[in-house]
Design an enzyme around this catalytic site. Structure first.
Site: not given
Lengths: 743, 743
Positions: B310, B384, B412
């Site tokens: 990322e 993820d 998240e």
């Protein structure tokens, strides 16, 4: 007397022990502010208990209920026994308005002069019972009176023979929160925003209510919720819904909500082609937007506007005046009773005029052109919340305009979270300043309360220092600025020392051994910061952007009028900004006697370098050279902080461990940073003066290169900011920032 | 039994009343976590008091003193009478190691098998006194044992006949804080960072100590302080000085500090021309940097590295392998005993391979190439941190490599601050997963504890959910994930239900009427979020960037493998990602029996759409069509949340007002958002399936356009992020974001 205190201390220790056993005692951390309501000394309890046996409230309303709850909670805590709501009896505290309470109505009290917010507290008798009445014309006055009554006990005044009337001198007593929707706070040093917009309206944090109580306890009656450099999203319907929920929480405490708006909202939000205030579509859009807000928030306060200032859009983008800009918004608010606070903080990088003169030049010609529901909100000084500024020349210069005084509680330029600097001293210096606009006695206080020019409205605004830190304001002592702002705005005649003493008593202890040391220390603290940062009229020599630490050498900012060198103008001959008629002539913006004083040899030392460029060997009133005087002031500031640390060390027996330790650590930081300021500034100015240090005053331990190399990548208080890339400073770890630099 | 509880409740009410009088009671707000130590029921007090009369510690060290302080505080609180440090007597609690305590040494306890961190608690007799000993080989074991002893009382176990030995199954039990220096937290939903770097080292917030106590109480023995997407400033000398001060605070509690580093630091910080791990200058620079850290922090834990992921720099920038990158840092740490956690979370927008396969493809060939002080830190799943993922295929596939399991405590993708989702259920599902790598029984637990392949070290890592919110973790129930992570990492055999029950007892009340309702509710909560967000193997269909709310329609992100449509692949025929051999063949990364199962018709429903593209009318095991099954799961999730709200409503008598109200409000948000998820996803998938709603299931109240128009400008948890410009959504205020959208 000392024996009493010792006994009381023992009682306290015992009570603390009991608490420890019942539940692990939670450290005092400042969350309770000045509303702690801890049990007072037993002797005092004995005196007060018969005079506060129960609270009698004959009606129900959110505000009356808040008053009743505060009184029962406060009296139960202070007097260490349950004081509940009850019926008429000896010692009752009877609260209400003539409309809500037959008992109050029957007393025919002289309430008329108290207006909508004032209160009366009187010891009297009802049906043969000795009682205390807390009465007002409106419920909010009852709440204010209830806090005042509790304050009497918190500060150990007699409450047996009371006859107190009080009404606020200013109508609008407001805080501006510079909070962004994303939780950051512009110039915030107390954590992040307490407003959790994401979870509103479904979850309303109990802290909002505690904040409202604190605001009400000192008479603050409105808050603007968001940064003056405003995000247009704040006016979007989903946020107005959240604002309405917050307004519902604050309303019982008499706190109205205001919003900062972006002048270009008609374009960005309304999709109009222009935000030109002369365009009827724009006026119609504002009206529609404001009507929508009032449908959800009937007592919405109004708007704060930062226009054509530091990149914000404004009416000048369309060649309209600041007054035309303010009026289009004011016209939309007027039918609902809303107010516009139009900020006078404008200056342009394209205008070569002395920055100190620009706001006056732009606003004075507009006097009389603003609607009557507009305030021109003017900072106390013409530059920007410096440790000391001469008062803004607009005060007294716009007789036909409502002027609001804006002061900054968050210490952007005065040491931020950690420096102990008691700001009401600064506020009072401003309020007492005589503008001479209508002859002697034309004080700023009389300008803003409307009495000088016969205005019917009045306002004072503080830029909030509140964040989500547990202690609310970043430090224990910063709470005093919130407290003191409210108290002063309510009663401009209070002295900072009175306020300090009552705040200390409520926040720490009523013990005179504590207060008699601490009140003078607070009173002296503001002069200390002036001394170690910007003595003798120096100003705006802070480091770039974050304004944390010294940066008098900075000369490379693209906007010239933001560079420290622009402000101090040091050169081989001397130092100071010549604002006399031979210079920028800013002095002429003041009334003639003041203009003359500031341009002449009798100018007080404290404003000298603000208005005059003076030779390094200029002979000061003291007989010393300017250079020697400058060094002496810097050293005096450092010494004052050392003295503050000593005083605080001696206060350890009077303060709980957690608040004492935090304050001691912060004073340590202040001492380190005062020294840094002193050393860096002397090292810098010495490169111009080339004069020796006065006898007995040590040269800075490093050369200027050292101080210039200090780089603090993440100093707090800036929003929308990214640290510079890593600079390869020398390998000595001492060279990587003040935090590890000065032992 | 019920009578006892009622009496106990009365006693509590009375005690609370006394407290109210002594000092205004401060609301419970969650700050005390599971270490509240409030007085227990009188009957239980009577049983425990004779068995815990004093704490005997014969030596002094920071860790022993922490144990003594915790015991005296905890016992005094729980037993509601002072329990201090004292001498040997009946009922004494004797703590220490053989080296520090002659009393302990004299007992010749079987401590050898307990290692450095284990403890033994035994009821025994010394010099004729009945005592409890808490013994260990090292001081930290004594501290862990002290917390365990207090937990016995907090959960009302007998303590009269104790013989307990416990040692951790994993050597390194770590939290990774994703905190940035500026106070923001990547994926943080509990306020901002608790680390006030600006004021360190001069002011060390007492919260650091409370956090260390909480970590130690569940056996967490290390924390990485900063975001894995790291700021190179963190390694600058001024910050290392601050880190050292923090390490000093944490050290007594056995919590070592780690730092996330940026792989390009040799260039940015060291001013080298390259960060190529094969360059000797680079290796020398890392060695010098690490040596400097250890001079200040002798027990520094090591580094966490997110490389070539990322946008982060890494060894592949120089055509070196991930192993070469890890080893250059590991070699610098090795002499000091430091460890590298090298993250396996890599995927590339330039690689068209199924994103789920990329980490395996890159890391598996490197098995055996990493130094022995390197862990490959692998997320529980290959995508993820989804509500449910099949386990990452790397587990079991790198037998010669230390693999650390990384799970995410901050939610998240699972409802962020407000959704009540008890994560240890997810953690346990992962730990119990049988990789079949060496035949049946090759569980993830046995991979990471080293037993499967005979590794001598082991680690589990949780991405922290800690922030500066008063309740630490954003909600009361998110605390259970912090607690449960530590407890599980210490003892992989604990069940999530055991952990839930002991957490509830310590955090709220030991009353079985409460726990017997709440433990099942917590246990069911994880399946609820799977149902209302991503049932049947759906994944990564959250809104862009902030991942708050549904966004299955998103197809316009520049990186294709970040688009929800990439993951669900809905079309007219069906839905799901074909990862069988006819598709991306990701199934082949698993051991053969698992690969076969996932590619075939017997695949469990819960992983169906993860691995297979299935027709809308595909007949499920239930006999229903896939479409009907999907709708049923979404509705089941919504119904489960409604049930949770009902359960919580009934718990009001057992919970203090503030924590009850906050949780009730959050459950209200969860219910609203579960409905939003359900409606939006059904409205979207219906555009492909074109199938009618199953009987009795309502169609979404709006069409897809409505759900796609929802825009949340400031959803929390993203750093370095600015809201999009205002989008002119329809005038209906309902259209401006979910927060005001669903009543």
């Amino acid at each position: 007397m000392r024996g009493d205190w010792a006994r009381a201390a023992l009682v306290h220790l015992f009570a603390a022990g009991v608490l420890l056993l019942s539940a692990p005692a939670r450290a005092e951390d400042g969350y309770d502010l000045w509303l702690r309501y801890r049990p007072i000394e037993a002797t005092a309890q004995a005196q007060y208990r018969p005079l506060a046996t129960a609270v009698v409230s004959q009606a129900t309303s959110p505000t009356l209920d808040a008053a009743k709850t505060e009184l029962t909670k406060g009296l139960s805590g202070l007097l260490d026994r349950p004081v509940g709501a009850g019926a008429l009896a000896d010692g009752a505290v009877v609260i209400g308005t003539p409309a809500s309470s037959p008992l109050i109505a029957g007393l025919k009290l002289p309430l008329a002069p108290l207006g909508n917010e004032g209160y009366l507290i009187r010891s009297t008798s009802i049906d043969g019972h000795a009682v205390t009445v807390i009465a007002a014309n409106r419920d909010i006055g009852v709440l204010y009176g209830s806090f005042a009554f509790l304050r009497l006990i918190q500060t150990r005044q007699q409450i047996a023979r009371l006859d107190i009337s009080s009404a606020p001198r200013l109508k609008l007593r407001l805080l501006n929160h510079w909070d962004n929707i994303d939780g950051t706070i512009e110039r915030g040093y107390a954590g992040h925003s307490i407003f959790d917009w994401h979870k509103m309206p479904d979850y309303m944090d109990p802290r909002y209510t505690v904040m409202a109580r604190a605001d009400a306890s000192v008479g603050i009656n409105g808050i603007a919720l968001n940064n003056v450099s405003s995000d247009v999203w704040m006016l979007a319907p989903m946020y107005i819904g959240k604002v309405a929920a917050l307004a519902d929480v604050l309303r019982p405490y008499g706190v109205r909500v205001y919003l900062s708006i972006k002048f270009s909202a008609p374009v960005e939000l309304g999709k109009l082609k222009t935000a030109d205030p002369a365009d009827p579509m724009v006026a119609a859009w504002w009206k529609q937007e404001v009507d929508a807000i009032y449908r959800q928030i009937p007592d919405f306060g109004g708007f704060v506007v930062k226009a054509n200032s530091e990149g914000q859009p404004g009416p000048r983008d369309y060649n309209r005046s600041q007054a035309e800009g303010a009026n289009v918004v004011a016209d939309a608010l007027k039918p609902h009773g809303g107010t516009v606070f139009w900020r006078a903080f404008v200056y342009s990088e394209k205008d070569p005029t002395d920055r100190a003169k620009q706001a006056y030049n732009e606003f004075k010609p507009l006097d009389g052109k603003f609607r009557d529901n507009v305030f021109v909100q003017t900072k106390n000084g013409a530059i920007d919340f410096q440790p000391r500024e001469p008062v803004h020349p607009l005060f007294g210069a716009m007789p036909k305009t409502n002027l609001a005084l804006e002061v900054q509680l968050t210490k952007e330029y005065l040491g931020q979270a950690t420096h102990l600097v008691y700001l009401p001293v600064l506020f009072k210096e401003v309020l007492d300043w005589d503008t001479m606009a209508k002859g002697k006695g034309s004080t700023v206080a009389r300008v803003i309360d409307g009495s000088l020019e016969g205005h019917t409205t009045s306002a004072m605004v503080g830029v909030s220092n509140i964040g989500d830190d547990r202690n609310w304001t970043g430090s224990q002592f910063n709470q005093a600025d919130w407290y003191g702002f409210g108290r002063l705005a309510w009663d401009l005649n209070l002295t900072p020392e009175q306020i300090a003493r009552e705040w200390l008593a409520q926040t720490f202890t009523n013990d005179p051994a504590f207060i008699d040391k601490m009140a003078p220390m607070m009173m002296a603290s503001r002069e200390a910061v002036v001394n170690y940062m910007t003595p003798l009229g120096l100003h705006h020599i802070m480091a770039t952007g974050h304004h944390y630490g010294p940066g008098p050498w900075v000369d490379d900012l693209p906007r010239p009028e933001q560079n420290p060198v622009y402000f101090h103008r040091a050169d081989a001959k001397g130092v100071g900004f010549d604002r006399t008629p031979s210079g920028s002539d800013a002095t002429s913006q003041y009334a003639p006697p003041i203009a003359k004083l500031f341009a002449g040899p009798d100018i007080p030392d404290r404003y000298l370098l603000w208005f005059q460029h003076v030779g390094w060997d200029h002979k000061m009133k003291s007989g010393r050279s300017l250079w020697d005087e400058l060094v002496l002031h810097y050293d005096e500031g450092v010494a004052q902080v050392a003295q503050m640390r000593q005083t605080w060390d001696a206060m350890k027996p009077y303060v709980d461990a957690e608040r004492w330790s935090q304050t001691a650590a912060f004073l340590g930081i202040q001492a380190k940073e005062a020294q840094w300021w002193r050393d860096a500034c002397i090292a810098y100015f010495e490169t111009f003066s080339h004069m020796p240090m006065p006898a007995g005053h040590a040269a800075p331990p490093h050369d200027l290169t050292y101080y210039k190399a200090v780089y603090i990548p993440y100093a707090p208080g800036r929003t929308g900011y990214t640290a510079a890339p890593f600079k390869n400073t020398p390998k000595d770890p001492d060279q990587n920032g003040i935090a590890t630099q000065i032992p």
